[in-house]
Design a protein around this motif. Structure first.
Motif, PDB file in Angstrom:
ATOM      1  N   ASP A 377       0.779  -1.326   0.066  1.00 51.09           N
ATOM      2  CA  ASP A 377      -0.089   0.147   0.155  1.00 51.09           C
ATOM      3  C   ASP A 377       0.798   1.220  -0.161  1.00 51.09           C
ATOM      4  N   LEU A 378       1.986   1.171   0.580  1.00 52.61           N
ATOM      5  CA  LEU A 378       2.756   2.386   0.670  1.00 52.61           C
ATOM      6  C   LEU A 378       3.652   2.501  -0.912  1.00 52.61           C
ATOM      7  N   LEU A 379       3.763   1.621  -1.648  1.00 55.55           N
ATOM      8  CA  LEU A 379       4.287   1.689  -2.707  1.00 55.55           C
ATOM      9  C   LEU A 379       3.290   2.001  -3.834  1.00 55.55           C
ATOM     10  N   ARG A 380       2.061   1.609  -3.652  1.00 54.06           N
ATOM     11  CA  ARG A 380       0.794   1.922  -4.515  1.00 54.06           C
ATOM     12  C   ARG A 380       1.242   3.342  -5.295  1.00 54.06           C
ATOM     13  N   GLY A 381       1.136   3.282  -6.568  1.00 54.32           N
ATOM     14  CA  GLY A 381       1.319   4.510  -7.260  1.00 54.32           C
ATOM     15  C   GLY A 381       2.074   4.506  -8.265  1.00 54.32           C
ATOM     16  N   PRO A 382       2.221   5.634  -8.845  1.00 53.96           N
ATOM     17  CA  PRO A 382       3.061   5.619 -10.300  1.00 53.96           C
ATOM     18  C   PRO A 382       4.426   6.073 -10.200  1.00 53.96           C
ATOM     19  N   ASP A 383       4.877   6.381  -8.784  1.00 54.20           N
ATOM     20  CA  ASP A 383       6.221   6.760  -8.453  1.00 54.20           C
ATOM     21  C   ASP A 383       7.323   5.759  -8.067  1.00 54.20           C
ATOM     22  N   PHE A 384       8.761   6.406  -8.133  1.00 55.98           N
ATOM     23  CA  PHE A 384       9.557   5.514  -7.495  1.00 55.98           C
ATOM     24  C   PHE A 384       9.550   6.027  -6.107  1.00 55.98           C
ATOM     25  N   VAL A 385       9.853   4.826  -5.122  1.00 54.65           N
ATOM     26  CA  VAL A 385       9.491   5.245  -3.675  1.00 54.65           C
ATOM     27  C   VAL A 385      10.649   4.704  -3.039  1.00 54.65           C
ATOM     28  N   THR A 386      11.431   5.537  -2.220  1.00 54.93           N
ATOM     29  CA  THR A 386      12.348   5.121  -1.258  1.00 54.93           C
ATOM     30  C   THR A 386      11.739   4.618   0.188  1.00 54.93           C
ATOM     31  N   LEU A 387      11.903   3.693   0.408  1.00 55.74           N
ATOM     32  CA  LEU A 387      11.394   3.011   1.826  1.00 55.74           C
ATOM     33  C   LEU A 387      12.558   2.956   2.754  1.00 55.74           C
ATOM     34  N   ASP A 388      12.319   4.202   3.785  1.00 55.00           N
ATOM     35  CA  ASP A 388      13.229   4.194   4.787  1.00 55.00           C
ATOM     36  C   ASP A 388      13.044   3.288   6.008  1.00 55.00           C
ATOM     37  N   ALA A 429       9.392   3.485   6.911  1.00 52.84           N
ATOM     38  CA  ALA A 429       8.849   2.258   7.025  1.00 52.84           C
ATOM     39  C   ALA A 429       9.454   1.361   8.072  1.00 52.84           C
ATOM     40  N   ARG A 430       8.945   1.934   9.233  1.00 50.70           N
ATOM     41  CA  ARG A 430       9.610   1.250  10.602  1.00 50.70           C
ATOM     42  C   ARG A 430       8.760   0.038  10.729  1.00 50.70           C
TER      43      ARG A 430
END
Length: 433
Positions: A377-388, A429-430
């Motif tokens: 769900d955090l990744l959903r969407g059209p972007d690159f995502v940095t998960l910290d 992303a704890r």
């Protein structure tokens, strides 16, 4: 330009690409030579990786409501049940793999769900009859209309007009001795809780599989001849030996010849090939529809950002080569309906360029639970995502694969591909307690 991307072919591959472009606000047109949507089931197995794609595209709820997991296989001799088994026994959802096994869902329902999610209609009855390309775009004639687009994507099936016009070789072989009669039929005398099979010999094999959400069964039988209702009735009578299993009518019938082929190029300048236009293979393992969906998902963000377009071929061609070998091995095993390895789920496919333990660039990023919610769900969407993550950041591509791991590697990735940073967000992303 009339549009940015012209998509030819409105099967699962073309529709997935259209939906991915639509959510990015990329202008597109999608046209198909057929006068109406295809009405047959064709593919009926949706793999977990495709479900993850549909989760990201926002249509997973409709998909899950239309299919079925864990249908028991049942082998007969006449009326006697010889054996029952579950090809996916023991596969259950986990935090990292929320979709654990293949779902049965007719291809026409998958296509319907994707069409209904699009902001504009498919242009049916509009065949592509010619195209040329130059340094700035492609000029195509579609349904008699001249269309100018930046890119053209051929998703037009195994007999692809786009591929033939490009002169791209379709390398492989046709097994004329391996033919199968297929179709969607209405039958009485069988329950809808089992995938029914008869035939101790290959030339007498018959399978009747209930198609979830319909009153149809998919008919599959070894054999030859012109498909007809009478022929299908004769096969059912002869191979089941039962007079109370009756074929009433058929909504689709076809003769399948096994082709094992793939292109030597997935791209020629501004024209791309995807799905069956790029690779065809044995139906064993339920891979075809899914691999086309993955082709589209790999290509969509690259077309939208106009970056890394050369990596479409370098990433997807090895997958197609592996696919042809794997599906052929399943078909030739003599037991294509036995339990299959995890590789058929398409969760382990990777675009790695280096070896190493644990998550590496090119690997699928697994789901999981964090304090902020599910990773998918955090990744959903059209972007690159940095998960910290607490142990360091992971840059995830829009198609859910790791692009870079660690701050210095992420900075280097953005430096080499600066446009990707314009479509980027960071998310804490704890790990959940």
């Amino acid at each position: 330009m009339d549009t940015q991307v012209l998509i030819i072919g409105a099967g699962p591959t073309g529709l997935t690409l259209a939906l991915d472009l639509a959510r990015r606000g990329v202008p597109f047109r999608i046209a198909d030579a057929s006068p109406a949507p295809f009405a047959g089931s064709r593919g009926k197995g949706l793999q977990p990786r495709s479900m993850e794609v549909f989760h990201d595209l926002g249509v997973i709820d409709q998909v899950l409501a239309s299919g079925r997991f864990h249908m028991t296989m049942r082998a007969y001799q006449g009326r006697e049940v010889l054996r029952e088994w579950n090809v996916h026994e023991g596969r259950v959802p986990t935090e990292e793999r929320p979709y654990a096994s293949t779902m049965l869902i007719p291809q026409f329902r998958v296509e319907q769900i994707l069409r209904e999610a699009l902001p504009q209609p498919v242009e049916y009855g509009k065949p592509l009859t010619s195209f040329t390309q130059d340094e700035s775009g492609v000029t195509a004639v579609v349904g008699g209309e001249t269309v100018r687009a930046k890119y053209l994507v051929g998703c037009d099936g195994g007999k692809s007009f786009v591929r033939k016009e490009l002169g791209v070789r379709f390398v492989g072989e046709t097994h004329e001795d391996q033919r199968m009669l297929v179709g969607d039929v209405r039958i009485s005398g069988l329950d809808r809780d089992h995938w029914h099979q008869w035939g101790g010999r290959l030339d007498k094999w018959l399978a009747l599989c209930p198609l979830p959400g319909t009153d149809l069964f998919q008919f599959q039988a070894t054999g030859d001849g012109e498909p007809s209702l009478e022929l299908y009735r004769e096969i059912v009578r002869d191979r089941t030996g039962l007079d109370d299993v009756l074929v009433h009518d058929a909504t689709w019938m076809s003769l399948y010849r096994m082709n094992i082929r793939m292109v030597d190029r997935f791209r020629v300048d501004r024209v791309f090939l995807a799905g069956d236009a790029a690779h065809v293979h044995s139906p064993a393992g339920a891979q075809g529809m899914n691999t086309g969906i993955q082709d589209a998902y790999n290509l969509g963000w690259k077309l939208a950002m106009e970056t890394l377009l050369d990596t479409y071929e370098s990433e997807r061609k090895p997958v197609a080569e592996w696919l042809l070998g794997m599906t052929t091995a399943i078909m030739m095993s003599g037991n294509p309906f036995e339990r299959r390895g995890d590789e058929t789920l398409q969760l382990s496919l990777s675009y790695r360029t280096t070896d190493g333990e644990g998550l590496q660039p090119g690997d699928r990023v697994p789901d999981g639970v964090t304090e902020q919610g599910r990773i998918f769900d955090l990744l959903r969407g059209p972007d690159f995502v940095t998960l910290d993550f607490p142990d360091g950041p992971v840059l995830v591509r829009p198609d859910g694969y790791a692009a870079a791991i660690g701050r210095s590697a992420i900075d280097a990735y953005f430096g080499a591909n600066p446009v990707t940073q314009l479509h980027h967000r960071r998310v804490a992303a704890r790990t959940a307690a």
